[in-house]
Write an enzyme that holds these catalytic residues in place. Structure first.
Site, short mmCIF file in Angstrom:
data_model
loop_
_atom_site.label_atom_id
_atom_site.label_comp_id
_atom_site.label_asym_id
_atom_site.label_seq_id
_atom_site.Cartn_x
_atom_site.Cartn_y
_atom_site.Cartn_z
N GLU A 73 0.70 -1.52 -0.06
CA GLU A 73 -0.12 -0.32 -0.02
C GLU A 73 0.80 1.28 -0.33
OE1 GLU A 73 -2.56 1.37 3.61
OE2 GLU A 73 -3.56 2.24 2.50
N GLN A 84 9.26 18.75 -9.80
CA GLN A 84 8.75 18.45 -10.30
C GLN A 84 8.17 18.46 -11.73
OE1 GLN A 84 5.16 18.91 -8.14
NE2 GLN A 84 6.00 18.41 -6.44
N VAL A 85 8.47 17.17 -12.24
CA VAL A 85 8.19 17.05 -14.04
C VAL A 85 9.33 17.23 -14.57
CG1 VAL A 85 6.29 17.55 -15.87
CG2 VAL A 85 5.82 18.32 -13.33
N GLY A 119 -4.06 11.41 -12.41
CA GLY A 119 -2.96 11.34 -13.65
C GLY A 119 -0.74 10.75 -13.66
N1 ACO Z 1 -1.22 15.08 -13.21
C1 ACO Z 1 -1.11 14.71 -14.08
N2 ACO Z 1 0.07 14.66 -14.89
C2 ACO Z 1 0.45 14.79 -13.67
C3 ACO Z 1 0.91 15.44 -12.45
C4 ACO Z 1 -0.36 15.44 -12.12
N3 ACO Z 1 -0.48 16.12 -10.89
N4 ACO Z 1 2.26 14.74 -11.95
C5 ACO Z 1 2.97 14.46 -13.03
N5 ACO Z 1 2.52 14.09 -14.50
C6 ACO Z 1 2.44 13.79 -15.82
C7 ACO Z 1 3.70 14.56 -16.13
O1 ACO Z 1 3.29 15.40 -17.27
C8 ACO Z 1 4.50 12.87 -16.94
O2 ACO Z 1 3.98 13.12 -18.09
P1 ACO Z 1 4.64 13.08 -19.24
O3 ACO Z 1 4.90 11.42 -19.09
O4 ACO Z 1 3.15 12.05 -20.50
O5 ACO Z 1 5.72 13.86 -19.37
C9 ACO Z 1 4.59 11.98 -15.82
O6 ACO Z 1 3.32 12.13 -14.91
C10 ACO Z 1 5.65 12.16 -14.93
O7 ACO Z 1 6.04 13.12 -14.54
P2 ACO Z 1 7.54 12.88 -13.48
O8 ACO Z 1 8.34 13.98 -13.94
O9 ACO Z 1 8.06 10.99 -13.81
O10 ACO Z 1 6.52 13.73 -12.65
P3 ACO Z 1 7.05 13.86 -11.24
O11 ACO Z 1 8.90 14.04 -11.17
O12 ACO Z 1 6.42 15.64 -10.95
O13 ACO Z 1 5.97 13.41 -9.77
C11 ACO Z 1 4.47 13.68 -8.62
C12 ACO Z 1 4.88 13.12 -10.29
C13 ACO Z 1 5.15 12.95 -7.32
C14 ACO Z 1 2.95 13.74 -8.51
C15 ACO Z 1 5.23 14.98 -8.04
O14 ACO Z 1 4.79 15.84 -9.31
C16 ACO Z 1 4.53 15.73 -7.05
O15 ACO Z 1 5.18 15.06 -5.63
N6 ACO Z 1 2.87 15.97 -6.99
C17 ACO Z 1 3.22 16.41 -5.28
C18 ACO Z 1 2.57 15.59 -4.43
C19 ACO Z 1 1.54 14.79 -4.89
O16 ACO Z 1 -0.06 15.16 -5.44
N7 ACO Z 1 1.36 13.58 -4.57
C20 ACO Z 1 0.82 12.47 -4.75
C21 ACO Z 1 -0.82 12.69 -3.69
S1 ACO Z 1 -1.15 10.97 -3.87
C22 ACO Z 1 -0.50 10.08 -2.55
O17 ACO Z 1 1.12 10.43 -2.07
C23 ACO Z 1 -0.66 8.43 -2.28
#
Ligand code: ACO
Length: 162
Positions: A73, A84-85, A119
């Site tokens: 989990e 990020q991203v 997403g």
């Molecule tokens: N919504 C939709 N798509 C997203 C999001 C999002 N919030 N974040 C990243 N992506 C997409 C990216 O555009 C990318 O797409 P692509 O492959 O077509 O270019 C893909 O997902 C992977 O992107 P990464 O650069 O690998 O992602 P990143 O390093 O930014 O990590 C994460 C993603 C962990 C969600 C980060 O943005 C983050 O820390 N966000 C804030 C905290 C959060 O929301 N965490 C998850 C909560 S739920 C939980 O913890 C169980």
């Protein structure tokens, strides 16, 4: 850049990283009570997969492996704001899948995803369709109404990392 995964085992250097990760979660998951984050990150039955760059934590995933049930989990997942991203979230998840399969012997992950992270999880192979037999996970994961239950099947053979 390195990827490391361990529970809280009291080793000093690791503790510094776990505290860094806890701070990233507290900032990136503002709806989660801070005490709850600390409790799970420091809990000995949880493990954290972290991205480390220049000896600093860039982000991570804290999860609980249920070894007997062969699923994990995911409790928290975040990358620090200015990184990020850039692909770290994807690489992190791939390292987690590889570790969970090869070290923990897991076949699936479940998580309650925040609406805005659905997403990201879909891109990591998660789906809202839960195929895992209910008797393998019911009573193990806590019901949480602030998110959407998602599942990911770990491929038994695929090399997730290079
Ligand atoms: N919504 C939709 N798509 C997203 C999001 C999002 N919030 N974040 C990243 N992506 C997409 C990216 O555009 C990318 O797409 P692509 O492959 O077509 O270019 C893909 O997902 C992977 O992107 P990464 O650069 O690998 O992602 P990143 O390093 O930014 O990590 C994460 C993603 C962990 C969600 C980060 O943005 C983050 O820390 N966000 C804030 C905290 C959060 O929301 N965490 C998850 C909560 S739920 C939980 O913890 C169980």
């Amino acid at each position: 850049l390195k990827f490391v995964c361990f529970p809280n085992d009291g080793i000093d250097e690791r503790m510094v990283w776990l505290i860094g990760l806890k701070n990233i979660f507290a900032r990136q998951l503002p709806n989660m009570p801070k005490e709850y984050i600390v409790r799970l990150v420091m809990d000995r039955s949880h493990k954290s997969m972290m991205v480390i760059r220049h000896n600093h934590v860039v982000g991570g995933i804290t999860y609980r492996p249920y070894i007997s049930q062969r699923f994990g989990e995911i409790a928290f997942c975040a990358i620090t704001a200015d990184e990020q991203v850039k692909g770290y979230g994807t690489r992190l998840m791939n390292h987690l899948k590889q570790h969970a399969r090869d070290v923990d012997g897991l076949t699936h992950f479940l998580t309650y995803a925040d609406n805005n992270a659905v997403g990201y999880f879909i891109k990591q192979g998660f789906s809202m369709e839960i195929d895992l037999d209910k008797n393998r996970w019911q009573g193990y994961i806590k019901d949480y109404d602030g998110g959407i239950l998602m599942e990911c099947k770990i491929d038994p053979k695929l090399p997730y990392t290079d």
